[in-house]
Design an enzyme around this catalytic site. Structure first.
Site, PDB file in Angstrom:
ATOM      1  N   LYS A  98      13.046 -36.788 -40.417  1.00  0.00           N
ATOM      2  CA  LYS A  98      13.692 -38.003 -39.904  1.00  0.00           C
ATOM      3  C   LYS A  98      14.633 -38.623 -40.927  1.00  0.00           C
ATOM      4  CE  LYS A  98      10.479 -39.458 -36.313  1.00  0.00           C
ATOM      5  NZ  LYS A  98       9.558 -40.515 -35.868  1.00  0.00           N
TER       6      LYS A  98
ATOM      7  N   LYS B  79      11.879 -28.613 -31.012  1.00  0.00           N
ATOM      8  CA  LYS B  79      10.982 -29.459 -30.226  1.00  0.00           C
ATOM      9  C   LYS B  79      11.777 -30.296 -29.223  1.00  0.00           C
ATOM     10  CE  LYS B  79       9.263 -33.138 -32.203  1.00  0.00           C
ATOM     11  NZ  LYS B  79       8.575 -34.076 -33.089  1.00  0.00           N
TER      12      LYS B  79
ATOM     13  N   LYS C 125      13.111 -37.126 -28.077  1.00  0.00           N
ATOM     14  CA  LYS C 125      13.848 -38.289 -27.576  1.00  0.00           C
ATOM     15  C   LYS C 125      15.206 -38.401 -28.246  1.00  0.00           C
ATOM     16  CE  LYS C 125       9.680 -41.120 -26.977  1.00  0.00           C
ATOM     17  NZ  LYS C 125       8.777 -42.047 -27.680  1.00  0.00           N
TER      18      LYS C 125
HETATM   19  P1  AMP Z   1       6.396 -40.244 -29.912  1.00  0.00           P
HETATM   20  O1  AMP Z   1       7.349 -40.296 -28.805  1.00  0.00           O
HETATM   21  O2  AMP Z   1       6.957 -39.600 -31.136  1.00  0.00           O
HETATM   22  O3  AMP Z   1       5.718 -41.541 -30.173  1.00  0.00           O
HETATM   23  O4  AMP Z   1       5.253 -39.252 -29.423  1.00  0.00           O
HETATM   24  C1  AMP Z   1       4.228 -39.644 -28.532  1.00  0.00           C
HETATM   25  C2  AMP Z   1       3.266 -38.501 -28.297  1.00  0.00           C
HETATM   26  O5  AMP Z   1       3.940 -37.411 -27.668  1.00  0.00           O
HETATM   27  C3  AMP Z   1       2.667 -37.922 -29.593  1.00  0.00           C
HETATM   28  O6  AMP Z   1       1.291 -37.614 -29.366  1.00  0.00           O
HETATM   29  C4  AMP Z   1       3.461 -36.672 -29.824  1.00  0.00           C
HETATM   30  O7  AMP Z   1       2.728 -35.699 -30.534  1.00  0.00           O
HETATM   31  C5  AMP Z   1       3.732 -36.216 -28.408  1.00  0.00           C
HETATM   32  N1  AMP Z   1       4.953 -35.400 -28.332  1.00  0.00           N
HETATM   33  C6  AMP Z   1       6.213 -35.792 -28.664  1.00  0.00           C
HETATM   34  N2  AMP Z   1       7.092 -34.785 -28.471  1.00  0.00           N
HETATM   35  C7  AMP Z   1       6.366 -33.731 -28.014  1.00  0.00           C
HETATM   36  C8  AMP Z   1       6.696 -32.385 -27.623  1.00  0.00           C
HETATM   37  N3  AMP Z   1       7.943 -31.942 -27.646  1.00  0.00           N
HETATM   38  N4  AMP Z   1       5.686 -31.596 -27.197  1.00  0.00           N
HETATM   39  C9  AMP Z   1       4.403 -32.043 -27.139  1.00  0.00           C
HETATM   40  N5  AMP Z   1       4.033 -33.282 -27.498  1.00  0.00           N
HETATM   41  C10 AMP Z   1       4.994 -34.127 -27.927  1.00  0.00           C
END
Ligand code: AMP
Ligand code: TRP
Length: 350
Positions: free
Chosen positions: A118, A211, A214
């Site tokens: 990041k 991956k 967002k």
């Molecule tokens: P975040 O949006 O970074 O707060 O992520 C929220 C949850 O979604 C966390 O448990 C991440 O590990 C999961 N997550 C985010 N991106 C992915 C992805 N591409 N595949 C699987 N899990 C994800």
């Protein structure tokens, strides 16, 4: 006496929630309600660790906080049974993070790959908050002395750090902890990651080695929870594939990241294994598989999008849910903070 099992997890209110968030995290949140007391947190304090261009400013933050809350509820989380709230409403998160700042070591944080990704090349210009992000995350979990944490694969290293922090706190304050009636000398449990299902790491639709995220500049790289049926169809049909037909066995997905990803998504959405999906589609062309995938995505995601839309139209109702959840969270958090302060030797207000 073992710790009472409790589930905690968080999602950041930045940008659009996508299929990776849903399959990697939220689907598991919903399932765990059947067996555990769960706390699901919209981590707005984590959201502001990156630049304003990432989190979008005050109005956007509030809007996204309500939208993630709506996604939780639309996906089936029951805010009456479980605790759903936004992090900044419970001051214990920041307070415990400070104590943990003094327990965690620079060397531990220097290993965090998510910070490196990041922060990018211009590390001097990253916020101190971004560097400290995993410490706040440990505080989120341990403030409730949670034992189990459902997350996607990308959070595994952060969970290991949380365990290290819990362990070092338990050791450093061992004598003091024994005087405060803790579990066999353990004040904090060592939280276990729950990384389960066929889609713990959903990949970009444009590049099977990256991956789904967002922050990807291309909206075609992800399926957002709020995408309509036509948008989903377009994105799936455009998704990158390779020229071979689908393999008959799971082993044939190795070294074919795009095929592996699409089969994994199909498996997760249909509640089956990849092997079972290949039993139906193995040997066939991507075009017919993609048609089936579009139908499955639309069937599963459209009702969620519809319900989210209905919920965000009434922000007062969402705020009431977050306020009620925060009150219940605070009751648990205050008890942990009281004990933590006594353990550290901080004199508390009368
Ligand atoms: P975040 O949006 O970074 O707060 O992520 C929220 C949850 O979604 C966390 O448990 C991440 O590990 C999961 N997550 C985010 N991106 C992915 C992805 N591409 N595949 C699987 N899990 C994800
Ligand atoms: N770091 C997590 C993510 O980006 C979000 C998060 C913050 C979290 N605090 C947490 C997840 C506590 C689990 C437990 O996905």
């Amino acid at each position: 006496m073992p710790f009472v099992e409790r589930v905690f997890s968080g999602v950041q209110p930045t940008g659009n929630l996508h299929l990776g968030n849903y399959l990697g995290a939220i689907v598991n949140f919903v399932k765990l309600q059947e067996t555990h007391n769960c706390i699901y947190c919209v981590v707005d304090m984590h959201a502001i660790t990156q630049g304003l261009d990432v989190w979008g400013g005050p109005a956007e933050l509030a809007r996204n906080t309500r939208e993630v809350t709506a996604a939780f509820i639309a996906s089936g989380i029951d805010p009456n049974k479980q605790i759903v709230f936004n992090q900044s409403q419970v001051s214990g998160h920041a307070e415990l993070a400070w104590i943990f700042n003094c327990v965690a070591r620079m060397g531990w944080l220097n290993r965090m790959t998510q910070f490196k990704e990041k922060a990018g090349k211009d590390r001097e210009n990253a916020s101190v908050g971004l560097y400290d992000y995993p410490v706040l995350m440990a505080a989120d979990i341990l403030l409730y002395r949670a034992t189990h944490v459902p997350v996607g694969e990308d959070q595994k290293q952060h969970l290991e750090l949380s365990r290290d922090i819990a362990q070092k706190f338990n050791n450093d304050f061992g004598d003091s902890i024994r005087g405060h009636g803790a579990n066999d000398g353990l004040f904090f449990p060592l939280p276990e990651p729950l990384i389960t299902g066929p889609a713990t790491r959903v990949m970009s639709l444009r590049d099977g080695t990256k991956k789904m995220s967002k922050s990807d500049a291309s909206d075609n790289s992800r399926i957002n929870l709020t995408d309509d049926a036509d948008t989903i169809a377009q994105k799936v049909r455009k998704a990158k594939t390779d020229p071979e037909p689908l393999p008959i066995e799971e082993k044939g997905l190795e070294a074919r990241p795009e095929a592996d990803n699409l089969v994994g998504i199909f498996a997760a959405l249909s509640g089956r294994s990849k092997a079972e999906v290949l039993r139906d589609f193995g040997g066939g062309q991507f075009s017919s598989f993609k048609n089936a995938l579009v139908e499955l995505c639309v069937t599963k995601l459209s009702p969620i999008a519809g319900e989210m839309k209905r919920l965000v139209a009434d922000p007062g109702h969402i705020d009431a849910i977050l306020n009620g959840g925060a009150d219940r969270a605070r009751a648990i958090a205050d008890e942990t903070m009281k004990l933590s302060k006594d353990i550290v030797g901080f004199i508390r207000p009368r």
